[in-house]
Design a protein around this motif. Structure first.
Motif, PDB file in Angstrom:
ATOM      1  N   ASP A   1      -1.617   8.644  11.066  1.00 59.33           N
ATOM      2  CA  ASP A   1      -2.931   8.642  10.415  1.00 59.33           C
ATOM      3  C   ASP A   1      -2.884   7.886   9.094  1.00 59.33           C
ATOM      4  OD1 ASP A   1      -3.936  10.113  12.532  1.00 59.33           O
ATOM      5  OD2 ASP A   1      -4.098  11.996  11.425  1.00 59.33           O
ATOM      6  N   ALA A   2      -1.801   8.058   8.344  1.00 62.52           N
ATOM      7  CA  ALA A   2      -1.659   7.329   7.078  1.00 62.52           C
ATOM      8  C   ALA A   2      -1.597   5.827   7.332  1.00 62.52           C
ATOM      9  CB  ALA A   2      -0.413   7.803   6.329  1.00 62.52           C
ATOM     10  N   CYS A   3      -0.836   5.422   8.328  1.00 61.13           N
ATOM     11  CA  CYS A   3      -0.763   3.991   8.668  1.00 61.13           C
ATOM     12  C   CYS A   3      -2.152   3.458   9.020  1.00 61.13           C
ATOM     13  CB  CYS A   3       0.210   3.762   9.821  1.00 61.13           C
ATOM     14  SG  CYS A   3       1.946   3.946   9.389  1.00 61.13           S
ATOM     15  N   ALA A   4      -2.891   4.212   9.817  1.00 64.24           N
ATOM     16  CA  ALA A   4      -4.234   3.774  10.213  1.00 64.24           C
ATOM     17  C   ALA A   4      -5.150   3.655   8.994  1.00 64.24           C
ATOM     18  CB  ALA A   4      -4.825   4.747  11.240  1.00 64.24           C
ATOM     19  N   ARG A   5      -5.100   4.632   8.110  1.00 63.40           N
ATOM     20  CA  ARG A   5      -5.955   4.604   6.913  1.00 63.40           C
ATOM     21  C   ARG A   5      -5.600   3.439   5.995  1.00 63.40           C
ATOM     22  NH1 ARG A   5      -8.792   9.262   5.305  1.00 63.40           N
ATOM     23  NH2 ARG A   5      -9.629   7.836   3.748  1.00 63.40           N
ATOM     24  N   LEU A   6      -4.330   3.054   5.981  1.00 66.32           N
ATOM     25  CA  LEU A   6      -3.870   1.970   5.116  1.00 66.32           C
ATOM     26  C   LEU A   6      -3.878   0.612   5.813  1.00 66.32           C
ATOM     27  CD1 LEU A   6      -0.847   3.798   3.450  1.00 66.32           C
ATOM     28  CD2 LEU A   6      -3.082   3.302   2.396  1.00 66.32           C
ATOM     29  N   ASP A   7      -4.294   0.594   7.094  1.00 64.35           N
ATOM     30  CA  ASP A   7      -4.250  -0.622   7.892  1.00 64.35           C
ATOM     31  C   ASP A   7      -2.839  -1.216   7.862  1.00 64.35           C
ATOM     32  OD1 ASP A   7      -5.287  -2.538   9.627  1.00 64.35           O
ATOM     33  OD2 ASP A   7      -5.847  -3.884   7.984  1.00 64.35           O
TER      34      ASP A   7
ATOM     35  N   THR B   1      -3.936   6.826   0.565  1.00 61.66           N
ATOM     36  CA  THR B   1      -4.271   7.929   1.459  1.00 61.66           C
ATOM     37  C   THR B   1      -3.419   9.135   1.118  1.00 61.66           C
ATOM     38  OG1 THR B   1      -4.562   8.612   3.780  1.00 61.66           O
ATOM     39  CG2 THR B   1      -2.631   7.248   3.294  1.00 61.66           C
ATOM     40  N   TRP B   2      -4.001  10.295   1.336  1.00 62.68           N
ATOM     41  CA  TRP B   2      -3.291  11.574   1.250  1.00 62.68           C
ATOM     42  C   TRP B   2      -3.446  12.245   2.600  1.00 62.68           C
ATOM     43  CZ3 TRP B   2      -0.627  14.042  -2.728  1.00 62.68           C
ATOM     44  CH2 TRP B   2      -0.624  13.377  -3.957  1.00 62.68           C
ATOM     45  N   GLN B   3      -2.342  12.547   3.243  1.00 65.79           N
ATOM     46  CA  GLN B   3      -2.356  13.281   4.507  1.00 65.79           C
ATOM     47  C   GLN B   3      -1.699  14.627   4.228  1.00 65.79           C
ATOM     48  OE1 GLN B   3      -3.832  12.041   7.370  1.00 65.79           O
ATOM     49  NE2 GLN B   3      -4.433  10.334   6.062  1.00 65.79           N
TER      50      GLN B   3
ATOM     51  N   GLY C   1       0.981   5.734   0.276  1.00 67.33           N
ATOM     52  CA  GLY C   1       0.318   6.955   0.706  1.00 67.33           C
ATOM     53  C   GLY C   1       1.261   8.135   0.624  1.00 67.33           C
TER      54      GLY C   1
ATOM     55  N   ARG D   1       0.834  -1.195   0.000  1.00 67.75           N
ATOM     56  CA  ARG D   1       0.000   0.000   0.000  1.00 67.75           C
ATOM     57  C   ARG D   1       0.875   1.253   0.000  1.00 67.75           C
ATOM     58  NH1 ARG D   1      -2.742  -2.987   4.849  1.00 67.75           N
ATOM     59  NH2 ARG D   1      -0.875  -4.161   4.415  1.00 67.75           N
TER      60      ARG D   1
END
Length: 171
Positions: A108-114, A84-86, A50, A48
């Motif tokens: 936050d990017a890690c969380a969005r990408l699991d 994801t875009w942060q 981001g 993944r």
């Protein structure tokens, strides 16, 4: 597949695309050498991806959020979709908790990408990227550009001369 990282995050300006200060023009977007190949290789392996980027031009009144969104859309047109875009839109003096070197956008990017931080890389071109990655518990890789200070290179735990060399550290 545990042989590959969960995710690879990228800084935008100076890492994925050539740095055009406070760019609000999608026509000015030019991928960095190797960006397409690196992203193709990661995506082919199911890794993944981001983007984590400070965009203080918004907070400085030099850019609108819509202009940044248009540039980001052009990045995806040229380089493919990111999971994801942060984006931190704040001025450096705003005291926000998202602006790199804060780890918030990386986490936050890690969380969005699991993605597990311990199995995630963050590739950037300045020390704020390295510091954000270290603080978030991901593995940072510094790919210096002419704006990277020599002492930032010296302090970075991992460096690569270009994106393709960084890929070799990831896969």
């Amino acid at each position: 597949m545990d042989q590959y990282p969960d995710a690879v995050l990228f800084d935008r300006d100076g890492t994925l695309i050539r740095d055009v200060p406070y760019n609000g023009d999608p026509d000015e977007v030019e991928p960095m050498p190797g960006a397409r190949e690196v992203l193709r290789a990661l995506r082919a392996r199911g890794v993944r991806t981001g983007v984590v980027t400070n965009q203080s031009g918004i907070g400085r009144g030099l850019l609108t959020g819509a202009q940044v969104d248009a540039v980001n859309a052009r990045v995806e047109e040229l380089l493919g979709p990111f999971g994801t875009w942060q984006v931190c839109p704040h001025h450096p003096d705003d005291g926000c908790d998202c602006r790199k070197p804060s780890p918030r956008m990386v986490l936050d990017a890690c969380a969005r990408l699991d993605a597990r931080p311990g199995r995630t890389y963050f590739i950037g071109d300045i020390e704020a990227d390295v510091e954000a990655g270290l603080a978030a518990g991901v593995t940072p890789i510094l790919v210096p550009t002419p704006v990277t200070l020599p002492d930032e290179v010296d302090r970075a735990p991992r460096t690569a001369p270009d994106l393709l060399s960084a890929l070799a550290l990831v896969l």
